[in-house]
Motif scaffolding. Sequence first.
Motif, short mmCIF file in Angstrom:
data_model
loop_
_atom_site.label_atom_id
_atom_site.label_comp_id
_atom_site.label_asym_id
_atom_site.label_seq_id
_atom_site.Cartn_x
_atom_site.Cartn_y
_atom_site.Cartn_z
N ASN A 156 6.46 67.75 66.80
CA ASN A 156 5.17 66.75 66.50
C ASN A 156 6.03 65.85 65.63
OD1 ASN A 156 3.74 68.54 68.20
ND2 ASN A 156 2.93 69.52 66.51
N ALA A 157 6.66 66.27 64.57
CA ALA A 157 7.17 65.32 63.56
C ALA A 157 8.25 64.24 64.34
CB ALA A 157 8.06 66.05 62.47
N ILE A 158 9.16 64.96 65.37
CA ILE A 158 9.93 63.99 66.17
C ILE A 158 9.17 62.97 66.73
CG2 ILE A 158 11.41 63.80 67.97
CD1 ILE A 158 12.72 66.52 67.23
N GLU A 159 7.95 63.30 67.30
CA GLU A 159 7.12 62.39 68.06
C GLU A 159 6.56 61.18 67.16
OE1 GLU A 159 4.03 64.43 70.07
OE2 GLU A 159 5.47 65.52 71.44
N THR A 160 6.39 61.50 65.96
CA THR A 160 5.86 60.51 64.96
C THR A 160 7.08 59.87 64.21
OG1 THR A 160 5.58 62.35 63.42
CG2 THR A 160 3.76 61.72 64.51
N GLY A 161 8.39 60.04 64.48
CA GLY A 161 9.45 59.74 64.06
C GLY A 161 9.86 60.11 62.50
N MET A 162 9.27 61.18 62.17
CA MET A 162 9.23 62.27 60.88
C MET A 162 10.35 63.00 60.74
SD MET A 162 7.05 60.47 59.14
CE MET A 162 7.01 61.43 57.47
N GLN A 211 6.50 80.56 50.35
CA GLN A 211 5.22 79.65 50.30
C GLN A 211 5.50 78.34 49.43
OE1 GLN A 211 2.49 80.34 51.49
NE2 GLN A 211 1.67 78.53 50.90
N VAL A 212 6.28 78.49 48.45
CA VAL A 212 6.55 77.18 47.72
C VAL A 212 7.51 76.43 48.46
CG1 VAL A 212 7.89 76.42 45.68
CG2 VAL A 212 6.66 78.54 45.50
N SER A 213 8.36 77.14 49.34
CA SER A 213 9.27 76.01 50.02
C SER A 213 8.53 75.53 51.18
CB SER A 213 10.34 76.85 50.70
OG SER A 213 11.31 76.10 51.57
N ARG A 214 7.52 76.11 51.69
CA ARG A 214 6.61 75.64 53.11
C ARG A 214 6.03 74.48 52.45
NH1 ARG A 214 3.58 79.81 54.19
NH2 ARG A 214 4.73 80.33 55.99
N GLY A 262 7.58 66.67 52.18
CA GLY A 262 8.67 66.06 52.43
C GLY A 262 9.74 66.29 51.05
N MET A 263 9.34 67.21 50.34
CA MET A 263 10.33 67.32 49.25
C MET A 263 11.38 68.62 49.33
SD MET A 263 7.54 67.27 46.11
CE MET A 263 8.73 67.28 44.89
N GLU A 264 11.44 69.12 50.65
CA GLU A 264 12.38 69.99 50.75
C GLU A 264 12.95 70.00 52.18
OE1 GLU A 264 14.13 72.68 49.54
OE2 GLU A 264 12.67 74.11 49.29
N THR A 265 14.35 69.96 52.40
CA THR A 265 14.83 69.86 53.53
C THR A 265 14.31 71.10 54.61
OG1 THR A 265 16.78 71.23 52.91
CG2 THR A 265 16.76 68.93 52.47
#
Length: 475
Positions: free
Chosen positions: A221-227, A423-426, A432-435
């Motif tokens: 879904n993120a790819i479709e929005t360019g994210m 949970q923190v990583s999710r 957008g603060m975690e790869t």
Amino acid sequence: MVKLLIIITALLSILLNECFAQVIVLDLQKCRTMAVENSKKLQAVAEQQKKVGYTWKSYKANFLPKISGTGLYAYMHKKMNYEIDGGYLPVYQSEDVGQAIPLHSMQLGPDGKPVMGVDGMPVFKQYAFLPDIELALGLRNVYSVGVILEQPVYMGGKVRSAFKMASIGKEMAELNVHSSRVQVLVEADEAYWQYVRVKEQLKSAEKYLEVVSELVKNVMNAIETGMASQNDLLKAQVKQNEAELLVSKASNGMALSRMNLCRVIGVDLYSQVDANDSLCAEPVLNLANMGNDITSRPEYNLLEKQVELKSNEIALTRSDFLPQLGVSASYTYGDGISLNGESEGIASFAAVASLKIPIYHWGEGRNKVKAMKAEKEMARLQQEELSQMMQLEVAKMRFNVENVAVRVRMTEKSLNQAEENLQVSRNRYEVGMETITNYMEAQAQWQKAWSDAIDARAELRLSETYYLKAIGKLQ
């Protein structure tokens, strides 16, 4: 009508499938009970116990008199003919019977001495003629029947020692049944907790696959929005493939463990079973109240009985070189022997006492007794060695329970930390603060921590079983 038959057949098929697909719900106690009831090993040991019981009864019978029946039959077609030559016999007066040769029965010469015949024998005044006697001995239809009673009075202790050895063998058979039952219980626990472990592992793998699949969907879904980039999708799909492989392995492992559990409890290998228990993280045993005594173990008691058995073997060997006394009585009736065509049955009673006293055998008895004493000492030394090994096993199993309990606490702590980290990583990834790499690493750590916790819980249950077996309290 045909449609009605088809409908009835379909309904019967459904009902039969439901009956055959009925799930057997197990808990640990039910699993143990079914394993004991259906164990082929225990059935074989039970038959061995019956055999030893019958042997014990046979040795017990040696104290009682033995009664036997005898019979004999003979047939000889040809008779045996004998002839006793007759002749002239001197005649004595009745008052002369018992004397050597009375003078008044003989002819005397002028000199007053007996007249001697040409054969050198004195000539008597009177003679009686004895004709030839013919005898015919027949052995047609000769038979004899009788009853014999035998009773050992003193056999040097052989009968008593053999009976004691049979009694010890009976006790050892009972201990062997106990030992085999413990082995069956251990096997049942291993199969049961292995099935529960794999069942929990499958649940863990499916949850991990669900989390990774959700990540793949979000990335798409993120790819479709360019994210997100295509590279992120490929990374997530690789993790998804790995998760699917984990699920496949866990499913196959669960099927195999279910079949093994069915084998242990004695049902068809393809039966549907399910475990009612779950793996808990708390120890069931209170080690402070359990102790380290090994005298309740059947293996320890078997070693004691082995030494006792050797003691009686010494007495049995010594009995071969001690006096032996026995008595017997018999009653016999026989008939069929004919003399000149006439026969008469004969009944007889006989009593016999037999005494055997060994005098000298060139040290054979002494050396055999010494050899058996050496075997007894070997059995005693083996008992001491194996007893020490059992005590070492108890200590090892006790430390193992303690170590696994520590491992369970650590894996539970790691699992809580991994869940919190996930949970923190999710949350950081969603803003957008975690790869994605770090997020997938957190997911993998969480799945591994969960899997380690499951393994530790299962090992804790089994370590408690092994400890109970080591101290002889696995019931």
